[in-house]
Design an enzyme around this catalytic site. Sequence first.
Site, PDB file in Angstrom:
ATOM      1  N   HIS A 474       5.650  -4.210   0.914  1.00 27.22           N
ATOM      2  CA  HIS A 474       6.681  -3.680   1.797  1.00 27.22           C
ATOM      3  C   HIS A 474       8.089  -3.909   1.234  1.00 27.22           C
ATOM      4  O   HIS A 474       8.973  -4.376   1.955  1.00 27.22           O
ATOM      5  CB  HIS A 474       6.587  -4.337   3.181  1.00 27.22           C
ATOM      6  CG  HIS A 474       5.296  -4.101   3.895  1.00 27.22           C
ATOM      7  ND1 HIS A 474       4.849  -4.904   4.932  1.00 27.22           N
ATOM      8  CD2 HIS A 474       4.340  -3.150   3.737  1.00 27.22           C
ATOM      9  CE1 HIS A 474       3.686  -4.459   5.372  1.00 27.22           C
ATOM     10  NE2 HIS A 474       3.353  -3.394   4.659  1.00 27.22           N
ATOM     11  N   PRO A 475       8.376  -3.591  -0.022  1.00 24.90           N
ATOM     12  CA  PRO A 475       9.720  -3.844  -0.552  1.00 24.90           C
ATOM     13  C   PRO A 475      10.757  -2.896   0.072  1.00 24.90           C
ATOM     14  O   PRO A 475      10.503  -1.699   0.231  1.00 24.90           O
ATOM     15  CB  PRO A 475       9.560  -3.569  -2.051  1.00 24.90           C
ATOM     16  CG  PRO A 475       8.441  -2.576  -2.132  1.00 24.90           C
ATOM     17  CD  PRO A 475       7.490  -2.972  -1.032  1.00 24.90           C
TER      18      PRO A 475
END
Length: 540
Positions: A474-475
């Site tokens: 989930h960057p």
Amino acid sequence: MAEFDFVIVGAGSAGAVLADRLSEDGKYTVCLLEAGGSDLNFWIWMPIGYGKAFYNKSINWMYHTEPDPGLNGRSGYWPRGKVLGGSSSINAMVYIRGQHADFEDWKAMGNPGWGWDDVLPLFKRSECNEGGADDYRGGNGPLHVSSTDKSVHPLCGNFIEACEQAGFSRNPDFNGRTQEGVGLYQITARDGFRMSTARAYLSRARKRRNVCIETKAHTTRVLLEDGRATGIVYRQQGAEKTVRARREVILSAGAVNSPQLLMLSGIGDGEELRAKGIPPLVHRPAVGKNLQDHLGLDYLYRSKVPTLNQQLYPWWGKLAQGIRYVLTRSGPLSLSVNQAGGFVKGNPKAERPNIQLYFSPVSYTRAPKGKRPLMNPDPFPGFLLGFQPTRPTSRGHICLRSGHPFDPPEIHPNSLSTNRDLSEMIEGSRLMRRIAASPALQSVIDEEIMPGPAIQSDEQMLEDVRNRCSTIFHPVSTCRMGPDAAENVVDARLKVYGIDGLRVVDASIFPTVTSGNTNAPAIMVGEKGSDMILQDTRAA
């Protein structure tokens, strides 16, 4: 030289939305550039096939981080979609918007128009929920969201009951009135097939004469002339090509590639760019900074009762489930392995749920390090309990490895670099044990395999975290939105500071990571970005 009103880089979770919405009324021409190819791939369309898609170079950038001190020097694996639909074509499909307060936080950070009441209509507009429309859910949007209650493994019931026995409430809809509680996840799928943004949005856009979609088109830089973005330079079939934008260039290449493209174009920290041989055109030191991501950890248990392992490990089981899927589009191959979970307070002092839970009725202890071959689980019955803190405070960065556009960037997650993040990982580890100790799970647990009963103290748990935890993919926030040009990259209308005609519209603009899976809010950003672009264009 080709020319369009709008040129969009990246056909992923936000870029596909933009291509559809900006071309909808037929007034404007749109060119969409995608470095990858078609999404017509069996492992993309079959939901559980993402276990294969995660390690397929033809549809995945397959990034690796630099050695991370907080993870005992381990290098993390970061899959990112390199295909129409982007990461929505290779993710685990869990549909989570985030907490209402997440977006109120965004607004309070100086971003007007991004509060919960502002973004809720956009979430609803994008969604076609299987349960129909209500005050919180959409019923007519292009993105189909399916319930899984009729198909999940029976052990999900044990997990939910165990959580209730541990003191947590049941929640039938994590995207409704409140996120808090435990229950079953909804997924972006329809009729047994993945619902990526390529399927939801590009299937409509590609039929229009005012839309051009170029695949295998690797963008190398943004064209800048007299302080304005005027086009894109890209490589396709070994040739360098240029496409011009009459109105705007829009980067929707994601939290890794959008900052990389800005830096390759001379927009970033001037000193760092010079060191890579790139003439700095716009000094914007926040490009690539403020990287945020979710870290998760699994606890693995041997089960007394059958799990998905017994259906997917033997060859006859694979064959039976494959036939079932082909004939009926149902069964475990039509689902994500993250079937149940929730959002809970890991300690009584928490004001909001700070831990996300995952329950997967499958295990794979013999997988190669860093891989999850979902169709080849353990030969014995097993399942996973997992968790991730929802709002980490550690901040990393992305920078250029070199000035060559085909070299992958350096990714420095800087994981577990704050005391709060360390304490929440210990908190989550103890929570796994607490849930596993509930009667509903004790009735089916044979033994804890990993990390094992020898791990008991905070120090032991923390060492286990450093040795085993990994990204949940989930960057965000590497082109962060905010009011201060010195600390952020884009303003509240997603315009890049210091350059006209250039916006970033993807998860890289998140002021902070949302509480949960990030695909749904990335799609919302695409919806909101398209509204703002059309408003500004019409007002010009």
